[in-house]
Design an enzyme around this catalytic site. Structure first.
Site, PDB file in Angstrom:
ATOM      1  N   ASP A   1       0.358  -6.465   7.246  1.00  0.00           N
ATOM      2  CA  ASP A   1       0.252  -6.032   5.850  1.00  0.00           C
ATOM      3  C   ASP A   1      -0.019  -7.275   5.003  1.00  0.00           C
ATOM      4  OD1 ASP A   1       1.206  -3.770   7.111  1.00  0.00           O
ATOM      5  OD2 ASP A   1       2.711  -3.304   5.585  1.00  0.00           O
TER       6      ASP A   1
ATOM      7  N   LYS B   1      -2.242  -0.158   0.741  1.00  0.00           N
ATOM      8  CA  LYS B   1      -0.790  -0.087   0.532  1.00  0.00           C
ATOM      9  C   LYS B   1      -0.475  -0.393  -0.932  1.00  0.00           C
ATOM     10  CE  LYS B   1       3.428  -2.534   2.038  1.00  0.00           C
ATOM     11  NZ  LYS B   1       3.969  -3.512   3.012  1.00  0.00           N
TER      12      LYS B   1
ATOM     13  N   LYS C   1      -0.393   3.691   2.531  1.00  0.00           N
ATOM     14  CA  LYS C   1       1.021   3.371   2.700  1.00  0.00           C
ATOM     15  C   LYS C   1       1.682   3.212   1.340  1.00  0.00           C
ATOM     16  CE  LYS C   1       4.247  -0.032   4.676  1.00  0.00           C
ATOM     17  NZ  LYS C   1       4.392  -1.180   5.600  1.00  0.00           N
TER      18      LYS C   1
END
Length: 228
Positions: free
Chosen positions: A91, A157, A186
């Site tokens: 991430d 995300k 996400k």
């Protein structure tokens, strides 16, 4: 839909004041409840990977975290070390300043370099880009999500959990509408209850970042406090 909620959760502990024992507890909880992954800082990737070997739980870590303000070269070096140490999912935080200054070509170039990193990796790696949506306008969120889709990023995300705000249903909805069905979304930041989680899934998230994961799936309360 909610029967597979556990498989959508990245069980997260990213605070700076973390002990080995807390990471091992995180891993044990992930194994017990069948979470998608544990998300830990890079220095704990190897410990988590060893603890969860052959469990089916993925190892997720963060890159350029939490500001996104390091160079792309630094992020890619960090990514390579993380994968070498056992990470399955990365991430990474985009350069928020590039977005705010309209330098979208640089944002896209960094995305493309992460996609190329994934292609050259010796093992399968999932790439998620963190937008830190609390600092962006809806138009900027749409623009970045379009770039991510074009570049071939796996997930967009919402948040690091260290910004001025976390995930919102509206931002998740915008992200899902922009990337369509082939890119993951996400939601992370401030998701602490089962109801929070359901709301994000209904808005379009198919992965959740949370530290209160056990409380979420048991509908109980958690004594662990986190930036997430």
């Amino acid at each position: 839909m909610m029967t597979s909620l556990e498989k959508m959760i990245d069980h997260t502990l990213l605070k700076p004041n973390v002990t080995d024992q807390q990471i091992l507890q995180l891993c044990e909880e992930a194994r017990q409840y069948g979470f998608a992954s544990v998300c830990v800082n890079p220095c704990y990737v190897r410990l988590a990977a060893d603890a969860l070997r052959d469990s089916g739980v993925k190892i997720c870590t963060v890159i350029g975290f939490p500001l996104g303000a390091t160079t792309t070269e630094s992020k890619l070096f960090e990514a390579a070390q993380a994968v070498q140490n056992g990470a399955d999912e990365l991430d990474y935080v985009l350069n928020i300043s590039d977005v705010l200054n309209g330098r979208y070509e640089l944002v896209k170039q960094e995305m493309e370099q992460f996609v190329q990193f994934r292609a050259n990796s010796s093992k399968p790696v999932l790439i998620k880009v963190i937008l830190e949506t609390c600092y962006l306008t809806d138009e900027q969120i749409v623009k970045v999500c379009k770039l991510a889709k074009e570049a071939g990023i796996d997930f967009v995300k919402t948040s690091t959990g260290f910004g001025s705000g976390g995930a919102t249903k509206e931002h998740v909805r915008i992200m899902r509408e922009t990337v369509g069905s082939k890119v993951g979304v996400k939601a992370s930041g401030g998701i602490r209850t089962y109801e929070d989680c359901v709301a994000m899934v209904e808005a379009g998230a198919n992965r959740i970042g949370a530290s209160a994961s056990v409380a979420i799936v048991t509908r109980g309360s958690s004594d662990r406090q986190s930036a997430y």
